[in-house]
Write a protein that holds these residues in place. Structure first.
Motif, PDB file in Angstrom:
ATOM      1  N   VAL A 140      18.952  66.460  16.903  1.00  0.00           N
ATOM      2  CA  VAL A 140      18.091  66.011  15.759  1.00  0.00           C
ATOM      3  C   VAL A 140      18.027  64.432  15.910  1.00  0.00           C
ATOM      4  O   VAL A 140      17.014  63.964  16.257  1.00  0.00           O
ATOM      5  N   ASP A 141      18.975  63.856  15.453  1.00  0.00           N
ATOM      6  CA  ASP A 141      18.796  62.408  15.369  1.00  0.00           C
ATOM      7  C   ASP A 141      19.011  61.527  16.762  1.00  0.00           C
ATOM      8  O   ASP A 141      18.526  60.440  16.893  1.00  0.00           O
ATOM      9  N   GLY A 142      19.858  62.205  17.661  1.00  0.00           N
ATOM     10  CA  GLY A 142      19.907  61.402  18.999  1.00  0.00           C
ATOM     11  C   GLY A 142      20.904  60.375  18.955  1.00  0.00           C
ATOM     12  O   GLY A 142      20.917  59.493  19.925  1.00  0.00           O
ATOM     13  N   THR A 143      21.592  60.094  17.604  1.00  0.00           N
ATOM     14  CA  THR A 143      22.426  58.900  17.702  1.00  0.00           C
ATOM     15  C   THR A 143      23.863  59.130  17.518  1.00  0.00           C
ATOM     16  O   THR A 143      24.705  58.497  17.102  1.00  0.00           O
ATOM     17  N   GLY A 144      24.346  60.389  17.649  1.00  0.00           N
ATOM     18  CA  GLY A 144      25.910  60.752  17.340  1.00  0.00           C
ATOM     19  C   GLY A 144      26.164  60.830  15.736  1.00  0.00           C
ATOM     20  O   GLY A 144      27.204  61.166  15.469  1.00  0.00           O
ATOM     21  N   MET A 145      25.276  60.756  14.833  1.00  0.00           N
ATOM     22  CA  MET A 145      25.440  60.918  13.316  1.00  0.00           C
ATOM     23  C   MET A 145      25.259  62.542  12.954  1.00  0.00           C
ATOM     24  O   MET A 145      26.030  63.061  12.107  1.00  0.00           O
TER      25      MET A 145
HETATM   26 FE1  FES Z   1      22.649  64.224  16.276  1.00  0.00          FE
HETATM   27 FE2  FES Z   1      23.631  64.379  18.740  1.00  0.00          FE
HETATM   28  S1  FES Z   1      21.722  64.912  18.084  1.00  0.00           S
HETATM   29  S2  FES Z   1      24.817  63.901  16.938  1.00  0.00           S
END
Ligand code: FES
Ligand code: NAD
Length: 284
Positions: free
Chosen positions: A221-226
């Motif tokens: 989803v976010d691609g930032t680890g959140m």
């Molecule tokens: Fe959300 Fe990796 S895509 S934590």
């Protein structure tokens, strides 16, 4: 905005697009990916980078029209623009950091399955440019679904496998991998393709104690680890594919859990495809 510079049909429902994204092209390395959005309300789509050219500022992506968003993306044409193109994301492949002299002594086998062949290309190309010619198995259900065979042959020793035997080895990539491992022996195997393929490649290479890396294409989803959407278990510990991966030790990955999580939104995805089809049928 990120214009589509070129579009090419590689096989049924599989397209290659060259996107103008100079900042991503300038810092991309083999093994990394991007997350794109078609418009400001669009779903985020993670896609592995299949080539990049810092000189002309372009990045190549390969898309299979599977869900509602990828079908919309595949319907876009040259001149149209993507609203966002975030990247390069994730860690580059491990070998990029190794001293070249050490790397040149290694025998590397890539196992590429279906659309997963595209992200193998920048890795094989990078190795070739650094004096290492790897062996690459490219597997597909049938001859017509093979992609990147010509490009790959220019940078690696290519071995083809088709499930139906229409060309090359008759059977799945794991059968051919076994033959090549027994014949050549390798120091490293890299598997990129459907999760189930990577699971069985890992089971195969484990028999030979062959260190193996898998590039995990989890939901993101976010691609930032959140957000935690891309959570995987590796060696009993939780990792986020977007920031800790996408490559992991394939012998330690809990593939069954990863496959279960990948299928979590199948019902919603099917509904989205049907709604998108209705909108197209109604001319909206
Ligand atoms: Fe959300 Fe990796 S895509 S934590
Ligand atoms: P596919 O289902 O046609 O499989 C490709 C090859 O994988 C087959 O020809 C076979 O040799 C092998 N394979 C499949 N199941 C296997 C099994 N049980 N045991 C051993 N080998 C097996 O591939 P496709 O339809 O192109 O797959 C698309 C999938 O690839 C999608 O799920 C997509 O998400 C995934 N993908 C992954 C990555 C990544 O980074 N890992 C990148 C792009 C696409």
């Amino acid at each position: 905005m990120y214009p589509i510079l070129e579009k090419r049909l590689l096989a049924e429902n599989i397209y290659e697009m060259r996107i103008h994204a100079p900042r991503v092209a300038a810092s991309a390395q083999p093994g990394q990916f991007v997350i794109i959005r078609l418009d400001e309300y669009g779903e985020r789509i993670p896609l592995t980078i299949s080539d990049y050219d810092p000189a002309d500022g372009s990045v190549m992506i390969v898309i299979q029209a599977l869900g509602a968003s990828t079908q919309r993306l595949c319907a876009m044409n040259v001149g149209e623009e993507l609203s966002s193109f975030a990247g390069p994301l994730g860690h580059p492949s491990e070998f990029v950091k190794k001293p070249v002299e050490e790397l040149r002594k290694k025998r590397i086998l890539f196992v590429a399955g279906g659309v997963g062949t595209a992200p193998v290309y920048p890795q094989a190309k990078w190795l070739h440019e650094h004096g290492v010619t790897a062996d690459v198995i490219i597997g597909a259900k049938k001859k017509d679904l093979l992609i990147y065979t010509d490009e790959m042959s220019r940078v690696a020793n290519v071995h083809i496998a088709t499930d139906d035997g229409s060309t090359g080895y008759h059977g799945m990539v794991t059968g051919l991998a076994k033959e090549l491992i027994e014949k050549n022996g390798y120091d490293l195997c890299v598997a990129i393709g459907p999760m189930v393929m990577m699971k069985f490649v890992a089971l195969t290479t484990r028999e030979y104690n062959l260190p193996t890396v898998a590039s995990l294409n989890t939901l993101m989803v976010d691609g930032t680890g959140m957000c935690g959407a891309c959570r995987v278990t590796v060696g009993g510990k939780t990792y986020f594919t977007c920031v800790d991966g996408p490559e992991f030790d394939a012998h330690a990955v809990d593939f069954d859990e990863a496959m279960r999580r990948q299928g979590m939104y199948r019902t919603q995805e099917q509904k989205a495809i049907e709604e998108a089809k209705k909108r197209i049928d109604n001319g909206q």
